[in-house]
Design a protein around this motif. Structure first.
Motif, mmCIF file in Angstrom:
data_model
loop_
_atom_site.group_PDB
_atom_site.id
_atom_site.type_symbol
_atom_site.label_atom_id
_atom_site.label_comp_id
_atom_site.label_asym_id
_atom_site.label_seq_id
_atom_site.Cartn_x
_atom_site.Cartn_y
_atom_site.Cartn_z
ATOM 1 N N SER A 47 0.825 -1.207 0.000
ATOM 2 C CA SER A 47 0.000 0.000 0.000
ATOM 3 C C SER A 47 0.855 1.250 0.000
ATOM 4 O O SER A 47 0.392 2.338 -0.324
ATOM 5 N N ARG A 48 2.148 1.089 0.405
ATOM 6 C CA ARG A 48 3.047 2.240 0.421
ATOM 7 C C ARG A 48 4.148 2.072 -0.624
ATOM 8 O O ARG A 48 5.165 2.736 -0.586
ATOM 9 N N ARG A 49 3.949 1.146 -1.525
ATOM 10 C CA ARG A 49 4.967 0.811 -2.510
ATOM 11 C C ARG A 49 5.405 2.028 -3.317
ATOM 12 O O ARG A 49 6.572 2.243 -3.596
ATOM 13 N N GLY A 50 4.453 2.863 -3.701
ATOM 14 C CA GLY A 50 4.786 4.007 -4.515
ATOM 15 C C GLY A 50 5.639 5.021 -3.788
ATOM 16 O O GLY A 50 6.520 5.630 -4.371
ATOM 17 N N ARG A 51 5.417 5.201 -2.493
ATOM 18 C CA ARG A 51 6.169 6.201 -1.750
ATOM 19 C C ARG A 51 7.564 5.709 -1.382
ATOM 20 O O ARG A 51 8.522 6.458 -1.447
ATOM 21 N N LYS A 52 7.681 4.423 -1.005
ATOM 22 C CA LYS A 52 8.957 3.939 -0.517
ATOM 23 C C LYS A 52 9.847 3.411 -1.637
ATOM 24 O O LYS A 52 11.044 3.309 -1.474
ATOM 25 N N ASN A 53 9.239 3.010 -2.740
ATOM 26 C CA ASN A 53 9.997 2.492 -3.851
ATOM 27 C C ASN A 53 9.612 3.239 -5.120
ATOM 28 O O ASN A 53 8.774 2.766 -5.881
ATOM 29 N N TYR A 66 14.403 8.544 -10.872
ATOM 30 C CA TYR A 66 13.364 8.025 -9.999
ATOM 31 C C TYR A 66 12.275 9.078 -9.840
ATOM 32 O O TYR A 66 12.560 10.229 -9.515
ATOM 33 N N THR A 67 11.056 8.672 -10.099
ATOM 34 C CA THR A 67 9.938 9.603 -10.016
ATOM 35 C C THR A 67 8.904 9.074 -9.045
ATOM 36 O O THR A 67 8.554 7.891 -9.077
ATOM 37 N N GLU A 68 8.430 9.918 -8.182
ATOM 38 C CA GLU A 68 7.375 9.535 -7.249
ATOM 39 C C GLU A 68 6.038 9.515 -7.983
ATOM 40 O O GLU A 68 5.692 10.460 -8.678
ATOM 41 N N PRO A 69 5.277 8.420 -7.870
ATOM 42 C CA PRO A 69 3.956 8.388 -8.494
ATOM 43 C C PRO A 69 3.008 9.351 -7.785
ATOM 44 O O PRO A 69 3.263 9.774 -6.653
ATOM 45 N N LEU A 70 1.930 9.678 -8.462
ATOM 46 C CA LEU A 70 0.932 10.560 -7.870
ATOM 47 C C LEU A 70 0.368 9.928 -6.601
ATOM 48 O O LEU A 70 0.006 8.756 -6.592
ATOM 49 N N HIS A 71 0.309 10.723 -5.553
ATOM 50 C CA HIS A 71 -0.178 10.204 -4.276
ATOM 51 C C HIS A 71 -1.050 11.287 -3.651
ATOM 52 O O HIS A 71 -0.620 11.979 -2.730
ATOM 53 N N ARG A 72 -2.268 11.397 -4.162
ATOM 54 C CA ARG A 72 -3.128 12.514 -3.802
ATOM 55 C C ARG A 72 -3.942 12.275 -2.539
ATOM 56 O O ARG A 72 -4.716 13.147 -2.150
ATOM 57 N N ASP A 73 -3.807 11.122 -1.923
ATOM 58 C CA ASP A 73 -4.586 10.859 -0.707
ATOM 59 C C ASP A 73 -3.682 10.581 0.490
ATOM 60 O O ASP A 73 -4.067 9.864 1.419
ATOM 61 N N ALA A 74 -2.483 11.161 0.483
ATOM 62 C CA ALA A 74 -1.531 10.922 1.579
ATOM 63 C C ALA A 74 -2.107 11.351 2.925
ATOM 64 O O ALA A 74 -1.947 10.661 3.932
ATOM 65 N N ALA A 318 -1.586 -1.041 -7.209
ATOM 66 C CA ALA A 318 -2.272 -0.724 -5.949
ATOM 67 C C ALA A 318 -2.304 0.769 -5.662
ATOM 68 O O ALA A 318 -2.420 1.177 -4.515
ATOM 69 N N MET A 319 -2.202 1.590 -6.701
ATOM 70 C CA MET A 319 -2.145 3.034 -6.524
ATOM 71 C C MET A 319 -3.334 3.763 -7.157
ATOM 72 O O MET A 319 -3.329 4.982 -7.234
ATOM 73 N N SER A 320 -4.341 3.044 -7.592
ATOM 74 C CA SER A 320 -5.474 3.693 -8.265
ATOM 75 C C SER A 320 -6.183 4.688 -7.351
ATOM 76 O O SER A 320 -6.498 5.808 -7.756
ATOM 77 N N ASP A 324 -6.025 8.885 -8.326
ATOM 78 C CA ASP A 324 -7.237 9.656 -8.635
ATOM 79 C C ASP A 324 -8.329 9.279 -7.636
ATOM 80 O O ASP A 324 -9.282 8.571 -7.976
ATOM 81 N N PRO A 325 -8.195 9.734 -6.382
ATOM 82 C CA PRO A 325 -9.160 9.336 -5.346
ATOM 83 C C PRO A 325 -10.586 9.794 -5.628
ATOM 84 O O PRO A 325 -11.539 9.117 -5.248
ATOM 85 N N VAL A 326 -10.740 10.945 -6.300
ATOM 86 C CA VAL A 326 -12.090 11.440 -6.589
ATOM 87 C C VAL A 326 -12.823 10.470 -7.506
ATOM 88 O O VAL A 326 -13.948 10.036 -7.215
ATOM 89 N N THR A 327 -12.203 10.118 -8.628
ATOM 90 C CA THR A 327 -12.827 9.186 -9.571
ATOM 91 C C THR A 327 -13.016 7.814 -8.942
ATOM 92 O O THR A 327 -14.067 7.181 -9.111
ATOM 93 N N TYR A 328 -12.001 7.365 -8.228
ATOM 94 C CA TYR A 328 -12.038 6.036 -7.624
ATOM 95 C C TYR A 328 -13.235 5.889 -6.684
ATOM 96 O O TYR A 328 -14.063 4.977 -6.837
ATOM 97 N N TRP A 329 -13.345 6.787 -5.727
ATOM 98 C CA TRP A 329 -14.382 6.632 -4.710
ATOM 99 C C TRP A 329 -15.757 7.042 -5.216
ATOM 100 O O TRP A 329 -16.772 6.519 -4.729
ATOM 101 N N LYS A 330 -15.798 7.911 -6.193
ATOM 102 C CA LYS A 330 -17.090 8.230 -6.809
ATOM 103 C C LYS A 330 -17.660 6.989 -7.486
ATOM 104 O O LYS A 330 -18.857 6.699 -7.379
#
Length: 342
Positions: A47-53, A66-74, A318-320, A324-330
């Motif tokens: 669940s933290r794969r994008g931030r730590k790796n 190395y680029t950090e993926p979008l993480h809009r629900d931190a 595991a980063m959907s 994009d938390p708005v689209t995901y949870w909507k």
């Protein structure tokens, strides 16, 4: 020339022994949690794969960047982690194999709970119940009573071999029965991420699926254990197809002997052919661990006339929900509400 058959035989024997040794190592590394080489001891919570790796990419000169993926629900994740630790209640069951399994239970976290509505949130391969904190919290605020089981071999749950969803599917059915035994009117939603999604898909295809299960959500699940290990062998280790096939076949034979299942039989695609409940399939468009092509395959395999799919562009494994938390949870709310607000 008279020694050629002996040379060929010796070469084949050495090759076979080397292949078996490699397959055995990979099996113990990946699926045997008692092994000192176990991957789980090295892995981080997916669940933290994008931030730590951060994702490994290359620039125009071929150098690694190395680029950090979008993480809009931190911020939401941090809040959910605190809620998870403060609100959890311990529960346990004994599964069909005699293993003691553990889970954390959560009461609804809203003013108007949904009566008799439950959700079981299933974590991924290298995670644990806490991996599902933000999902559990969302569902709790929607009025659900939440259960987050620790898969066999994880946290407080007993077991040795990881079933990649196949062994865990029976455990998930046991958790549903546990809920139904306490509330005969229970209406259950199954939700899973990665291997948890495979567990959900495989469980939903069982003839013995309790009628209490109303719907299911599978986020970034694979098509089968065979396909997943083949994909990883080629994408992560860059093995040619023929060698990857031999290696995975060796692992599958060892798994059948030691853990009680083969990789081809552990198929979400086959199980989904028996599904009749509504299902929502989600996948990230930039998933480099479980191929995004899996979304089309599992969606098409699902026999339910009430199925939906959602692809989140740019989302890694595991980063959907983070991308994009708005689209995901909507979309999740739109799927769940008509089924559980009745």
């Amino acid at each position: 020339m008279r020694y050629l058959p002996a040379y060929l035989g010796a070469t084949m024997a050495l090759g076979g022994a080397a292949l078996y040794a490699l397959a055995d190592f990979q099996f113990r590394f990946t699926l045997d949690t008692n092994s000192r080489f176990s991957l789980l001891s090295l892995s981080k919570d997916t669940s933290r794969r994008g931030r730590k790796n951060p994702r490994d990419q290359r620039n125009r000169r071929g150098r690694r960047v190395y680029t950090e993926p979008l993480h809009r629900d931190a911020a939401e994740e941090r809040e959910a982690e605190k809620w998870f630790d403060d609100a959890k209640h311990s529960v346990s069951i004994t599964n069909e194999d005699g293993l003691r399994l553990h889970a954390w239970s959560f009461d609804p976290d809203c003013a108007s709970p949904k009566p008799h509505c439950y959700v079981i949130c299933c974590h991924g391969f290298s995670g644990g119940p806490a991996q599902m904190a933000k999902y559990a919290h969302r569902f709790a605020t929607m009025g659900f009573t939440v259960l987050t089981p620790a898969s066999r071999c994880r946290e407080l749950s007993e077991g040795r071999y990881i079933g990649m969803g196949w062994l865990e599917r029976r455990d998930l059915l046991q958790w549903v029965r546990f809920i139904a035994a306490q509330d005969a009117q229970a209406r259950v939603l199954l939700d899973g991420v990665s291997m948890g999604a495979a567990t959900v898909m495989m469980a939903c295809g069982e003839e013995s699926l309790p009628s209490n299960v109303v719907a299911a959500i599978a986020d970034c699940g694979f098509t089968s254990v065979w396909d997943q290990f083949m994909f990883n062998a080629r994408a992560l280790y860059h093995l040619p197809r023929w060698l990857a096939g031999l290696l995975v076949q060796g692992m599958s034979l060892i798994a059948a002997h030691r853990a009680g299942y083969g990789f081809r039989e552990a198929s979400c695609v086959n199980q989904l052919g028996n599904v009749r409940i509504p299902m929502l399939f989600i996948h990230g468009g930039a998933d480099d661990f479980v191929s995004p092509a899996s979304l089309d395959k599992v969606f098409q395999a699902c026999a339910s006339p009430r199925k939906q799919r959602l692809l989140i562009p740019g989302a890694g494994h595991a980063m959907s929900a983070s991308t994009d938390p708005v689209t995901y949870w909507k979309r999740v709310n739109a799927f769940v509400s008509p089924l559980f607000d009745q």
